[in-house]
Design a protein around this motif. Structure first.
Motif, PDB file in Angstrom:
ATOM      1  N   GLU A   2       0.833  -1.206   0.000  1.00 40.10           N
ATOM      2  CA  GLU A   2       0.000   0.000   0.000  1.00 40.10           C
ATOM      3  C   GLU A   2       0.867   1.256   0.000  1.00 40.10           C
ATOM      4  N   THR A  59      -9.400   3.221  -2.147  1.00 38.58           N
ATOM      5  CA  THR A  59      -8.297   2.370  -2.606  1.00 38.58           C
ATOM      6  C   THR A  59      -8.316   2.297  -4.125  1.00 38.58           C
ATOM      7  N   TRP A  60      -7.202   2.663  -4.729  1.00 35.49           N
ATOM      8  CA  TRP A  60      -7.056   2.653  -6.189  1.00 35.49           C
ATOM      9  C   TRP A  60      -6.076   1.547  -6.537  1.00 35.49           C
ATOM     10  N   HIS A  61      -6.540   0.537  -7.202  1.00 38.25           N
ATOM     11  CA  HIS A  61      -5.737  -0.659  -7.450  1.00 38.25           C
ATOM     12  C   HIS A  61      -4.864  -0.502  -8.694  1.00 38.25           C
ATOM     13  N   ASP A  66      -1.465  -0.935  -4.217  1.00 35.05           N
ATOM     14  CA  ASP A  66      -2.667  -0.120  -4.054  1.00 35.05           C
ATOM     15  C   ASP A  66      -2.283   1.266  -3.562  1.00 35.05           C
TER      16      ASP A  66
END
Length: 824
Positions: A2, A59-61, A66
């Protein structure tokens, strides 16, 4: 993996453009700092359908990692919100707020001292923050559309002005995705770099053989970080406190506990030591991005070129003009090419990309694993790094390493105190009386309030209420804000701006003031009149700053009594205290305490000064070399120095140098260079040097205890073989010392200890610490005051002072001779 970024960091980093211009900033940051009161006031006025300080996360994958975008929305009005829920205090000038019968609304609140009519549209980054929250909330709640309300509140009058926009979820998603696509290049770097950094940390070993007790010390620091606590560490010279705190903190980063390291110092010399420590670990294979933050005046190109002030004005500075258009390219270039962002490297790349080196350095902190900087970048409400520590950003896994932590107490008091002077209002009025009669009238009103306080002040006095003055000051602040906004080219703009910032800080401190403050006024020696908000106990403010991170390690060679510092530096009962064991051979230091001399005010006389001068002579005549004499004040120094020169000075074998009342950096270095001779030689060379040179000269530096030469200087080997310390270091009695004493007496503590004895003993310990700097050093420490033999002083002695001898002026020479004969 992350990668975390706050909403504020994201929008300010990606959307910035144009030039740096402090003429147009007009102190708006100060107004925003004060906005927390406005936020709470408006949030309380809202109905039950208004939800304040709502935490949001998105959350932007990506295929590899992420991106976590997070922040706190000032307010969210749910689908049942109606027009009648608007605050009752809304002014006629405020825009009408449309009824939103079926739509959630994100409310972004900003406080300002500007007239609301001058705000024609929302500030771009403010609106962008609100749009981020709108997207995140709409996605979380599956909304097809959502409203955004920008609420601007004038601090002085509490008038409101609204801007309202409606967005569909699809258009917010396109906008937000575009924002993150622009950020992805930076996130890609972080992902790749984190892997490189972590691999290097896993393989890193301690760079030296562990000294006695050093491995335990490293473990204490690591366990403190693991348990999210604070550690108060008394670390005598020689334990290797810098590497013993940095190494375990770096290892904790490799285990995913620590996100960023802030190594905080009070002086440039300790920043250099930290830089060398990270360099040492880099030589052992560590890969980390480290940043050394340098004060603006010391890195500004205008100052370097001798053009005067560090003025962030695009009409004056070519590096300010268009800075934000070029800064991201400069940052990426430096990130790709270098690991250590030193002052020299920052200036090199700033020239290459034509950007402001100071703002450049602040931006590089975003992508640095370790930031070495002054205390104020974390603690000072005027200059702290808002990108990390602003309200609403929440707690992160930062670790604060606070070097020479005993200095943080007085620095903390000063950071959270504020003062204004009556003459400043009069001089500002003279500057503005023609350009702004309105400002002149408000300056008059403030001056009259100060005059009323002055009439009942004799010397200094505590003030029970200054509400009338603060009300007048608030109005003046708003008027000055408007004036600065309208007069970019006013000839005395700098003087007005400085005064404006002083007012802003005063109002900020008044806003947070509690029973840890004393408000007092004082008639100054030059006839001026001061009103001061004095932060007597900064522990709450410091603790609040430390709570922005995961853990704090506070360390010093003179953190005694440790409970005193723990109480005043933000410690809590569950925090740890450790007394590191000294690795030096105590027998290599002669500690002598005189029983027939004192610096007490009641005993100060010509006879006492002559006795002290004789003590100095008896100490130095047993072995030629370099000595420092630390005395209570410049006046005391002059009196003892005159006696010594008259009775004992021999120009054939002695050189005496004196610390001046004010010394430039060049003069300070010249003073120290007289002491630094063969400190870089190895032991054999130094013994040979002693045989050849021991009979040549005696160098005596007469210094002020607690001054520039009693702390933070490293005189190794034979650079200093003796320190003679006159007096117990008790600060001179004065207004603030007496207020400190009274404050702590009223709370059941020993006020004299808190205001005088403990700070004085710290100065003594620092002065004594100049002598033994390495395991090979041999030296003499002489305490010239019979009060050191009293139990209340001996209880404050560090453990490594367990062996001492009591001497008189007639005995000391023989005892020092015996000591040197044992070692030479």
């Amino acid at each position: 993996m992350e990668i975390r970024v706050s909403v504020r960091q994201l929008v300010e980093f990606i959307l910035r453009e144009g030039s740096i211009d402090n003429r147009k900033s007009g102190g708006s940051d100060t107004a925003m700092q004060e906005g927390s009161r406005i936020h709470k006031m408006l949030q309380r006025r809202m109905g039950s359908e208004y939800h304040a300080e709502v935490g949001l996360k998105h959350t932007w994958h990506t295929p590899d990692y992420d991106i976590i975008v997070e922040g706190r929305a000032d307010g969210i009005i749910d689908v049942h919100w109606r027009e009648h829920d608007t605050p009752a205090a809304e002014s006629d000038a405020a825009l009408p707020v449309p009824t939103q019968k079926d739509k959630a609304v994100i409310d972004e609140i900003k406080g300002t001292y500007r007239e609301l009519k001058r705000i024609g549209e929302p500030v771009g980054v403010h609106l962008a923050q609100a749009k981020c929250y709108a997207y995140m909330y709409a996605e979380e709640n599956h909304l097809n559309d959502i409203g955004v309300r920008m609420t601007y509140c004038r601090m002085e009058t509490e008038e409101l002005k609204y801007f309202h926009e409606d967005y569909t979820f699809d258009e917010l998603k396109r906008w937000f995705d575009n924002l993150l696509h622009e950020y992805k290049k930076w996130a890609d770097f972080q992902f790749e770099w984190n892997g490189t950094r972590t691999d290097s940390i896993k393989q890193l070993t301690f760079p030296f053989p562990y000294r006695k007790g050093q491995k335990e010390l490293v473990t204490y620091v690591y366990q403190t970080i693991y348990h999210r606590r604070k550690l108060f560490l008394e670390a005598p010279t020689g334990v290797g406190k810098t590497v013993s705190t940095v190494f375990p903190t770096v290892k904790s980063m490799g285990e995913g506990m620590t996100e960023k390291i802030f190594y905080l110092t009070a002086k440039t010399i300790t920043r250099t030591v930290a830089q060398e420590c990270f360099g040492l670990l880099a030589d052992k294979g560590l890969r980390m991005k480290t940043l050394i933050l340098t004060a603006k005046d010391k890195i500004c190109f205008l100052k370097q070129d001798g053009q005067g002030e560090a003025e962030c004005n695009p009409e004056v500075c070519p590096y300010a003009a268009g800075h934000f258009d070029r800064i991201n390219d400069a940052m990426y270039d430096l990130l790709m090419q270098e690991d250590h962002f030193t002052r020299e490297k920052l200036m090199e790349y700033a020239v290459k990309h034509q950007v402001c080196p100071f703002e450049f350095s602040l931006d590089m902190s975003l992508f640095s694993d370790a930031v070495v900087c002054d205390y104020n970048y974390v603690f000072d409400p005027r200059v702290y790094l808002k990108r990390f520590f602003s309200d609403g950003l929440g707690k992160r896994d930062y670790v604060f390493l606070i070097d020479e932590a005993h200095n943080l107490l007085d620095r903390g008091r000063e950071m959270y105190s504020a003062a204004l002077f009556k003459n400043s209002f009069l001089s500002t009025k003279r500057l503005l009386k023609e350009a702004s009669p309105n400002a002149a009238r408000h300056l008059d009103k403030c001056n009259k309030e100060l005059l009323a306080l002055k009439r009942h002040c004799e010397g200094y006095c505590r003030e029970e209420s200054i509400d009338g003055f603060v009300m007048a000051l608030n109005r003046l602040y708003g008027v000055l804000d408007d004036f600065l906004d309208e007069h970019d080219t006013f000839p005395d703009k700098k003087e007005i701006l400085d005064f404006y910032f002083d007012i802003g800080h005063f109002l900020n401190m008044y806003e947070i003031m509690d029973d840890n403050y004393v408000v007092y006024s004082q008639l100054m020696d030059d006839g001026d009149f001061m009103l001061r908000l004095f932060c007597v106990n900064p522990s709450g403010n410091l603790r609040q700053c430390m709570q922005k991170g995961r853990s704090t390690i506070l360390f010093s060679a003179t953190l005694l009594p440790i409970q005193y510092y723990k109480k005043l530096l933000g410690g809590e009962p569950q925090d740890y205290e450790v007394y590191a064991e000294s690795t030096f051979d105590e027998a290599k230091k002669a500690l002598l305490i005189a029983n027939d001399v004192t610096s007490r005010y009641t005993r100060r006389s010509e006879d006492e000064f002559r006795r002290i001068a004789r003590y100095i002579y008896e100490v130095i005549r047993q072995r030629h070399g370099n000595y420092m004499v630390f005395l209570p004040s410049h006046l005391f120094l002059e009196q003892v120095y005159d006696c010594f020169m008259e009775e004992y000075y021999d120009e054939r074998m002695m050189e005496c140098i004196v610390q001046e009342d004010y010394m430039s950096e060049a003069k300070r270095e010249e003073f120290l260079l007289r002491f630094r001779g063969n400190e870089e030689c190895d032991l054999t060379d130094r013994i040979d040097f002693e045989i050849e040179e021991a009979d040549d000269t005696i160098l005596i530096g007469f210094c002020v205890m607690g001054g520039i030469f009693s702390e933070g200087i490293d005189l190794k080997h034979d650079s200093l073989i003796g320190a003679i310390i006159v007096g117990t270091g008790i600060p001179q009695a004065g207004c603030e010392r007496e207020l400190l004493k009274t404050y702590f007496d009223e709370r059941g503590e020993n006020g004299f200890d808190y205001a005088y004895r403990y700070p004085g003993m710290n100065k003594v310990l620092q002065s004594a610490g100049r002598v033994i700097r390495t395991a090979e050093d041999i030296g003499v420490v002489v305490l010239l005051d019979e009060r050191f033999l009293e139990g209340r002083y001996r209880r404050m002695f560090p453990r490594e002072w367990s062996r001492y001898e009591v001497v008189s002026v007639s005995e000391i020479s023989a005892k020092i001779e015996r000591f040197w004969n044992e070692w030479l």
